[in-house]
Design an enzyme around this catalytic site. Structure first.
Site, PDB file in Angstrom:
ATOM      1  N   SER A 196       4.208   2.244   8.238  1.00  0.00           N
ATOM      2  CA  SER A 196       3.832   1.100   7.418  1.00  0.00           C
ATOM      3  C   SER A 196       5.026   0.632   6.606  1.00  0.00           C
ATOM      4  CB  SER A 196       2.714   1.466   6.444  1.00  0.00           C
ATOM      5  OG  SER A 196       1.478   1.520   7.093  1.00  0.00           O
ATOM      6  N   ASP A 216      -0.147  -7.745   1.644  1.00  0.00           N
ATOM      7  CA  ASP A 216       0.352  -6.364   1.622  1.00  0.00           C
ATOM      8  C   ASP A 216       1.875  -6.356   1.764  1.00  0.00           C
ATOM      9  OD1 ASP A 216       0.571  -3.657   1.624  1.00  0.00           O
ATOM     10  OD2 ASP A 216      -0.550  -3.309   3.480  1.00  0.00           O
ATOM     11  N   HIS A 241       0.824  -1.219   0.000  1.00  0.00           N
ATOM     12  CA  HIS A 241       0.000   0.000   0.000  1.00  0.00           C
ATOM     13  C   HIS A 241       0.858   1.268   0.000  1.00  0.00           C
ATOM     14  CE1 HIS A 241       0.463  -0.141   4.503  1.00  0.00           C
ATOM     15  NE2 HIS A 241       0.522   1.161   4.314  1.00  0.00           N
TER      16      HIS A 241
END
Length: 248
Positions: free
Chosen positions: A204, A109, A65
């Site tokens: 992230s 992811d 992402h």
């Protein structure tokens, strides 16, 4: 308890940016030499920042992402707002997100970034080992997360210096109750809501490090609630990681 020590986990939607460490402590400079700071552009001119980690001289692992355009990676950094002699800034030649990444449920992811040139290994730039095949972490194991995210719930900017926090591996069944999309075969749940250390907006793609190896990539968490973070389980993706690095 001083506000800086309150490590509640408030995760924003991942497309809004990466997770941040709230209330952690500043890491010893270059004690996580595998860490990379990733900047990229998105539709509309918005910029985003993510964490990542160096797994080969020309490859960085992060979250899918975090994909954007004009991506560049900073290695060897402690204070990303300073021009440190240890820093190496390298553009991304090719982004390789997992082909089955699903932005609706954040499954798979994970993404490899191939750098335009090899990173030069120094005391401040080192590789992070991947887990051995079939190696697993279990509830109660103590792991770590580092990143340049903000240090308070209301922070609008990330930290300048690298922060770190201790995260505890959580039970899969309990995490299924908290996260209806949690998939235990490809994800790891880490960070105890009863403790004061966790992640939030700004990190992230950063690695869940257990015993000097990366076992997960920070993917997502809940919004406006105290909860562990969800990491993509690297053991499940070792064949894809190795074949992708070989192919590209």
């Amino acid at each position: 308890m001083p506000p800086v020590l309150i490590l509640l986990t408030f995760f924003l939607p991942l497309e809004a940016g990466a997770e941040e460490i709230i209330g952690g402590h500043e890491a010893k400079p270059h004690s996580h030499p595998y860490m990379t700071f990733i900047e990229s552009l998105h539709v509309g001119g918005n910029k985003s920042r993510c964490g990542g980690f160096l797994v080969r001289d020309k490859f960085v692992l992060t979250a899918a992402h975090c994909l954007g355009s004009s991506m560049k990676v900073t290695l060897g950094a402690h204070n990303i707002k300073a021009k440190e002699d240890t820093q190496q800034i390298i553009p991304v030649a090719k982004a390789i997100p997992h082909p089955d990444y699903n932005e609706k449920d954040w499954s798979n992811d994970i993404m490899l970034l191939k750098l335009q040139r090899k990173a030069k290994r120094t005391k401040a730039v080192r590789l992070l080992k991947l887990p051995r095949a079939n190696a697993l972490v279990k509830p109660g194991d103590v792991c770590h997360l580092a990143g340049w995210g903000g240090m308070s719930l209301n922070a609008t900017k990330g930290a300048a210096s690298l922060q770190e926090a201790v995260l505890i591996i959580q039970d899969d069944q309990k995490c299924k109750l908290r996260f209806r999309r949690y998939i235990e075969t490809i994800q790891i749940c880490a960070g105890d809501p009863k403790e004061i250390q966790a992640a939030f907006k700004g990190d992230s793609g950063g690695p869940l490090v257990c015993g000097n190896r990366a076992y997960g990539v920070l993917a997502y968490g809940k919004t406006k609630s105290i909860a562990p973070g969800i990491f993509t389980k690297l053991v499940s993706f070792l064949p894809w990681i190795r074949s992708s690095m070989k192919s590209f």
